[in-house]
Design an enzyme around this catalytic site. Structure first.
Site, PDB file in Angstrom:
ATOM      1  CE  LYS A  36      90.025  87.192  -7.184  1.00 20.89           C
ATOM      2  NZ  LYS A  36      90.508  88.087  -5.914  1.00 20.89           N
ATOM      3  CB  SER A  75      78.224  87.027  -4.910  1.00 21.19           C
ATOM      4  OG  SER A  75      77.869  86.569  -6.210  1.00 21.19           O
ATOM      5  CE  LYS A  78      85.549  89.353 -13.246  1.00 22.78           C
ATOM      6  NZ  LYS A  78      85.734  90.396 -12.112  1.00 22.78           N
ATOM      7  CG  ASN A 115      87.868  94.081  -9.929  1.00 24.80           C
ATOM      8  OD1 ASN A 115      88.398  93.145 -10.301  1.00 24.80           O
ATOM      9  ND2 ASN A 115      87.190  94.832 -10.752  1.00 24.80           N
ATOM     10  CB  SER A 120      94.909  86.943  -4.646  1.00 24.19           C
ATOM     11  OG  SER A 120      95.253  85.910  -5.294  1.00 24.19           O
ATOM     12  CB  THR A 140      92.127  93.504 -21.526  1.00 20.07           C
ATOM     13  OG1 THR A 140      91.002  94.423 -20.786  1.00 20.07           O
ATOM     14  CG2 THR A 140      92.763  92.498 -20.696  1.00 20.07           C
ATOM     15  NE  ARG A 208      92.308  88.575 -18.580  1.00 22.50           N
ATOM     16  CZ  ARG A 208      92.749  88.405 -17.248  1.00 22.50           C
ATOM     17  NH1 ARG A 208      93.598  87.814 -16.783  1.00 22.50           N
ATOM     18  NH2 ARG A 208      91.812  89.062 -16.221  1.00 22.50           N
TER      19      ARG A 208
END
Length: 280
Positions: A36, A75, A78, A115, A120, A140, A208
């Site tokens: 992930k 799923s 993303k 999310n 984790s 970010t 990222r």
């Protein structure tokens, strides 16, 4: 007392996986095993393919042999118009599950959501650690947003969606409104008794590799409809050629074993045309 049987198995290894399922013969399978970490999979896309795609196909193959009542793939948002290898491989996994019910007695479905707070890889523990040490919180992008839900809510909705599936559907959980990460960081700073940008600063470090500014739960034209549960919507099963998808997956796995990033992404795009690799 609930009896528990434990197996140490890598889903990338077909025979040990098959042996575990034949030994236990579960009535319901929840498939949540996947890589992930988005940037790591951008740098090592062969690992994403071998775990997220080949691993899913291995599990489907073993499941079809024992014929459980239900098979539920966990799923990700993303997978919607993916910009990352992780998202594209999860979309391929969804496609495999959509096709898996052909000629099988089991009901194969996917559940797609965003999310989970405290899971984790969640940003919350990282932010809390940075605040505790009076370090700048690293975000970010000033405008990046994400969907969030609690662990308990996510688990309940996955169970409920899996129970209502007839086979071939992709269920979409209502995640509410997306949260701006920079706003969440400031709220956490205040909740810990500090003042944002004075006691604890926020440092923007740039998107990222593979990251989107905004995630989506559905693609336009997917034909999402309501269910009897107000927090669960569904994309009805679409026509799917299991042999054709498997042929493409064979080619993708062969590409993964070359360790050629360009070739792997090209094969992913052939299977998932809406996949647009990010440039960051």
């Amino acid at each position: 007392f609930i009896p528990i049987s434990s197996y140490l198995v890598n889903i990338r290894d077909q025979e040990p996986l098959r042996r575990a399922l034949l030994d236990f013969k579960p009535d319901v399978i929840f498939h949540a095993a996947a890589l992930k970490h988005v940037p790591m999979q951008e740098m090592n896309p062969w690992e994403a393919v071998l775990t997220n795609v080949q691993g899913t196909r291995n599990l489907i193959s073993a499941a079809r042999e024992i014929a459980p009542e239900r098979f539920v793939l966990v799923s990700s948002d993303k997978a919607v118009r993916p910009s990352s290898v992780m998202g594209a491989t999860k979309r391929v996994a969804e496609m495999l599950v959509e096709c898996a019910g052909d000629g099988a007695d089991s009901r194969f479905v996917s559940v797609r959501f965003g999310n989970v707070l405290g899971s984790s890889g969640s940003v919350i523990p990282l932010f809390m650690e940075q605040i505790k040490n009076r370090l700048p919180i690293t975000v970010t992008h000033p405008d990046i947003t994400r969907y969030f839900m609690s662990v308990s809510e996510a688990a309940q909705l996955i169970l409920q969606a899996g129970a209502m599936g007839e086979g071939g559907e992709v269920f979409v959980l209502d995640m509410g409104k997306p949260v701006r990460i920079a706003d969440m960081a400031r709220d956490l700073i205040r909740l810990n008794g500090f003042e944002p940008d004075k006691d604890v600063s926020i440092r923007f470090i740039g998107l990222r590799p593979g990251e989107k500014l905004h995630e989506e739960l559905i693609t336009e034209g997917e034909g999402v409809v309501s269910t009897q549960h107000d927090k669960i919507r569904v994309i009805r099963g679409r026509h799917c050629d299991f042999t054709s998808v498997n042929g493409h997956v064979d080619d993708l796995i062969k590409a993964a074993r070359t360790f050629d990033i360009r070739l792997i992404k090209q094969k992913l795009k052939e299977i998932v045309p809406e996949y647009m690799p990010s440039e960051n």
